[in-house]
Write an enzyme that holds these catalytic residues in place. Sequence first.
Site, PDB file in Angstrom:
ATOM      1  N   SER A  47      89.840 -74.410 -44.094  1.00  0.00           N
ATOM      2  CA  SER A  47      88.648 -73.627 -44.414  1.00  0.00           C
ATOM      3  C   SER A  47      88.699 -72.932 -45.764  1.00  0.00           C
ATOM      4  O   SER A  47      87.662 -72.518 -46.287  1.00  0.00           O
ATOM      5  CB  SER A  47      88.392 -72.581 -43.315  1.00  0.00           C
ATOM      6  N   ASP A 336      85.620 -62.202 -44.043  1.00  0.00           N
ATOM      7  CA  ASP A 336      85.286 -62.087 -42.622  1.00  0.00           C
ATOM      8  C   ASP A 336      86.491 -61.834 -41.720  1.00  0.00           C
ATOM      9  O   ASP A 336      86.407 -61.994 -40.509  1.00  0.00           O
ATOM     10  CB  ASP A 336      84.550 -63.346 -42.147  1.00  0.00           C
ATOM     11  N   HIS A 339      89.063 -65.138 -44.014  1.00  0.00           N
ATOM     12  CA  HIS A 339      88.874 -65.824 -45.283  1.00  0.00           C
ATOM     13  C   HIS A 339      88.607 -64.825 -46.408  1.00  0.00           C
ATOM     14  O   HIS A 339      88.267 -63.673 -46.157  1.00  0.00           O
ATOM     15  CB  HIS A 339      87.702 -66.805 -45.170  1.00  0.00           C
TER      16      HIS A 339
END
Length: 398
Positions: A47, A336, A339
């Site tokens: 991610s 968040d 990340h």
Amino acid sequence: MMAPRLFSVVTVSLALYLILSSAPAHQAAAAAGRGPSLEGMYAWGDSLTDTGNYQLSIGVDSPTAHLPYGQTFFHYPTGRASDGRLVVDFLAKQAGLDFLLPYLGLNNTQVNSKGKSLVNFAVGGATTQNVDYLNATYNISVFIPYSLDKQVQWFSTLPISKDKDAFSKALIYFGPIGGNDYTYALQNGFSLDDIVTKFVPNVIKIIQNALELLIASGAKYLVVEGGYPIGCTPVYTKLLCINAATDEYGCVEELQSLNAIHDKLLKELVYNLTTKYNEDVHLIYFDQLKAYAEIIKHPSHYGFINTTDPCFDTLHSTNLTSLEACSSPSTYVSWDGRHFTEATHNVLFNLYNTKGFVTPYPNFLTSKLFKEDSVRAQLAGILTYKLFDKPQGKQREV
């Protein structure tokens, strides 16, 4: 989850440090001249690198399919797990290239077109180890089936995987990967000793196999980014390991040790591959752990005010539509809880252009001539590109 138990930390010897901080002669010589003229870019990872594959794989259920994800730069969600751009985006820009398309967003025409030379195979939540292997060997169930071997398999579907000459002119970026393997292991009750002895060596070996396959396919210019600092992220410090011992910067000490061991082996791998392929291949190592440590040690120097809390706190709520992001994401390190903000990605990348945070230095990316050529290409306007469709169907040109 119980706090992980203590284990002895493996320290990096002075000899190893001297090896890894010294570029082979051919790398330094190459950096002194004109940088390569890159004609494409391909990326792998999780991610921290994904530009839309996770969102495309699960649809509107993905948090990254909704604002405030993407609010800072794109002003709409693009599938990136951040408020804006990632290291992969800043790297592409410096190389004179445009945003990479997520592989799962390519149509048949694009897959078979020689012109589509900007492809991102990274998927949010991806593990390095095969998901079936993790389930059969350790009884670990992984939600996302797109592990590194699958991402490499996707590459083999593209015509360029059979064209060594064309692939030799592309920039290869291996973003951080392995953190999800360790997170799954910790959440399934494995001790840090078990992770260090069973998981870490296998993760590094799989990364090695993938890099060697790409080199065998013609890759000559590769960037490998070091491990993700899971011990400092709010998901661990504020949720999963709230009772664990932390260092002076609030990072979980034992997870920091795990990070150090992963990176020690990864640095050895990059050095060994550089030595093995000599002047035929140019590898660059981005030291994320060292760059991240620089940020949290001197946050105000880089414009950060908050290094411990997420700007968009998704850690304690499943109803994300009721949450609001902070008013100044650029002053937060974490987006968040899992990340980085765009600001953090930007600072990390700037540090990767600085001696002490990248090996070797100088290199083909830091070449003055290379940067000047990239800027000229961008100013000439020859690299415009369509991004994701907006939810309304309208496209944004950047």
